[in-house]
Motif scaffolding. Structure first.
Motif, PDB file in Angstrom:
ATOM      1  N   ARG A 369      38.322  45.065  56.105  1.00  0.00           N
ATOM      2  CA  ARG A 369      36.904  44.684  56.137  1.00  0.00           C
ATOM      3  C   ARG A 369      36.563  43.775  57.318  1.00  0.00           C
ATOM      4  NH1 ARG A 369      35.360  46.808  51.491  1.00  0.00           N
ATOM      5  NH2 ARG A 369      36.937  46.976  49.866  1.00  0.00           N
ATOM      6  N   ASP A 469      36.591  42.168  46.531  1.00  0.00           N
ATOM      7  CA  ASP A 469      35.182  42.497  46.397  1.00  0.00           C
ATOM      8  C   ASP A 469      34.420  41.181  46.542  1.00  0.00           C
ATOM      9  OD1 ASP A 469      35.500  41.187  43.968  1.00  0.00           O
ATOM     10  OD2 ASP A 469      35.422  43.009  42.761  1.00  0.00           O
ATOM     11  N   VAL A 512      39.711  48.339  47.476  1.00  0.00           N
ATOM     12  CA  VAL A 512      38.544  48.385  46.600  1.00  0.00           C
ATOM     13  C   VAL A 512      37.616  49.468  47.141  1.00  0.00           C
ATOM     14  CG1 VAL A 512      36.591  47.119  45.651  1.00  0.00           C
ATOM     15  CG2 VAL A 512      38.762  45.946  46.023  1.00  0.00           C
ATOM     16  N   GLY A 516      33.402  50.466  43.592  1.00  0.00           N
ATOM     17  CA  GLY A 516      33.788  49.271  42.860  1.00  0.00           C
ATOM     18  C   GLY A 516      35.114  49.358  42.147  1.00  0.00           C
TER      19      GLY A 516
END
Length: 538
Positions: A369, A469, A512, A516
């Motif tokens: 990410r 998350d 993830v 979700g």
């Protein structure tokens, strides 16, 4: 006070099948009387050329006991050493297992394991480590063994010899740990070539699976998983550069590779994925090992599995995620030549900043990410493992030092997986110690942009993968545990052992998904889709 947290629960399994738990089989035997099957196998190490820190304390050797009808795994035991031989007791619910290996320079070490099939208890019966080539029940009270010599210090023929003995006990079910002493194992060395039982085991498992209406094939080590916006699942594993599973559970496509994929990085176009294959450092024509083909880093269409583009960096490199350009970092530092990043746009490439050498323990830093690439760079030009800094890579390939990798003065930290959350980094690693990983020597830590520690979580086992998350950092360890940490405080929200159909496994990769749920790639070749359900605790 009761609070609600969320724990991953396995909802679906991709790539499953009979005998998945034991990996590559080394030995197998059937107990027709009790309709049981015992299989010893190897899942392989959890290290590759681009990352080795999670190997500490790991063993991939497994012994599985299965029901012959339905092939369900009833017991799964970890072994410190490779499995050599298996034998069911003629009357008791007991399995004898011979294990062992040569340490590469001196000793032959191993164990005689006795597994109680009714309780799952495991006893290591030898007082001192010895490699056990063969086990055979001569009767209900007599167990025949063939052991390797203790060492090859003064015996150049030790690899071709064995010591055959018979050990007697009135009740083998009552044998305790370390109760078989060296006096019972004394016997002259005789010519003995250890049998290779792997091929026979593969034939047996193929036949047993077919008799049960199933198909058996070896799958091992899912090194990377990714989820797509439309619910597809991508994976890279041994022998497969990349594969795609549809929401229906069907495998849409697979791109094979002689070694297998180790990394997946979604392409900037949103329709492709970059995959990086393992290529070990085996020199052609030197007699130093089997040959492998050249480096393979490919961009693959998510829809069709077509290889759209293959990069030719000239050396094997790791993919550095983040940003729109493809960034490669060469793995092996070549003597006298500084290593530089390689920056690729579609169809063209250029060199980036000098980053020094890379080794599989010190420099892994795969950041999920991330808006831009991060690398670990050692500041000592003569020893790249020293004084490592977390460093950001600019769009033009220049480096910007952020903060030291180790935040404790005097400590040396090995690299590990990471995730970018809320303008800070959560990263895992281990603390180097001369006697190996110490209790509490593995960690997950959250660092502010200036390197300040916001929180840290200490554990005894290194992390194999992590992701987050908005609320939870999901951490997988090589012990087979999954832990959920509060992203703000680092406190433990939940801690669980990863299981599939009641049998333990371990996560090697984790992501993830956009929907979700949590995707987990296991050491035994399966991909797990886990829902994250509410769980109340005090």
């Amino acid at each position: 006070m009761t609070r609600t947290t969320r724990v991953p629960v396995v909802r679906r399994v991709f790539g499953g099948g009979p005998f998945a738990e034991i990996g590559e089989p080394a030995s197998a035997v059937v107990d027709e009387r009790a309709r049981r099957v015992a299989v010893g196998g190897d899942l392989g190490p959890v290290q590759w050329s681009g990352g080795a820190a999670a190997e500490s304390g790991w063993t991939g050797h497994r012994i599985g006991i299965y029901e012959q009808d339905g092939l369900r795994c009833r017991n799964l035991v970890r072994s410190r050493y490779p499995v050599r031989s298996l034998a069911f007791h003629p009357g008791l619910p007991l399995l004898a297992v011979g294990t062992g290996s040569y340490d590469g320079g001196y000793s032959f070490e191993g164990e005689l394991l006795l597994i109680r099939l009714d309780t799952g208890d495991v006893v290591s019966a030898l007082r001192y480590p010895r490699q056990v080539h063969d086990v055979e029940w001569r009767s209900a009270t007599e167990l025949g063994l063939v052991l390797a010599p203790c060492d090859d210090w003064n015996n150049p023929r030790a690899h071709e010899q064995g010591h055959a003995v018979v050990v007697t006990r009135a009740d083998w079910g009552a044998v305790g740990p370390e109760t078989v002493g060296p006096e019972e194992l004394a016997a002259p060395a005789e010519p003995f070539l250890p049998p290779e039982r792997g091929a026979e085991a593969r034939r047996l498992l193929t036949r047993l699976a077919a008799s049960d209406g199933q198909r058996w094939a070896v799958r091992r080590r899912v090194w990377a998983v990714e989820g797509t916006d439309d619910g597809r699942v991508l994976a890279a594993l041994d022998g497969v550069l990349a594969e795609c599973w549809l929401p229906s559970g069907e495998r849409a496509w697979a791109v094979e590779d002689e070694e297998g994929g180790r990394q997946l990085v979604p392409g900037a176009d949103g329709t492709s994925v970059w995959a990086n294959a393992e290529r070990r450092d085996l020199r052609r024509g030197t007699g130093g090992g089997r040959e492998t083909s050249g480096p393979r880093t490919a961009r693959i269409s998510v829809d069709t599995g077509e290889v759209l583009e293959t990069l030719s960096p000239g050396v094997f490199a790791v993919l550095v995620a983040g940003g729109r350009r493809v960034v490669l970092r060469p793995l092996a530092g070549r003597r006298g030549r500084p290593e530089r990043l390689m920056m690729f746009d579609l169809g063209s490439g250029e060199t980036g900043a000098e980053v020094g050498a890379f080794d599989a323990f010190n420099h892994p830093f795969a950041v999920r990410r991330a808006d831009g690439p991060y690398v670990l760079v050692g500041m000592d030009p003569e020893a790249s493992h020293r004084d490592k800094w977390v460093t950001a890579v600019g769009t033009d390939g220049t480096l910007r030092r952020l903060f030291p990798h180790a935040w404790v003065p005097g400590e040396h930290h090995f690299g590990g997986p990471a995730v970018d959350i809320g303008r800070s980094l959560v990263h895992a690693g281990t603390v180097h110690h001369g006697q190996g990983l110490q209790p509490g020597g593995a960690y997950v830590v959250r660092r502010s942009p200036d390197g300040a520690v916001r929180w840290q979580h200490r554990t005894d086992h290194p992390a194999t993968a992590l992701d987050a998350d908005g609320d939870t950092v999901f951490v997988a360890c090589n012990s087979g545990t999954l832990t959920g940490l509060d992203a703000d405080t680092g406190s433990v929200r939940w801690h669980t052992e990863l299981e599939v159909d009641g049998a333990p496994t371990a996560a090697l990769s984790l992501a993830v998904a956009p929907q979700g749920h949590v995707l987990i790639g296991t050491v035994d070749g399966r991909v797990l889709e886990c829902s994250v359900r509410p769980y109340e605790n005090d």
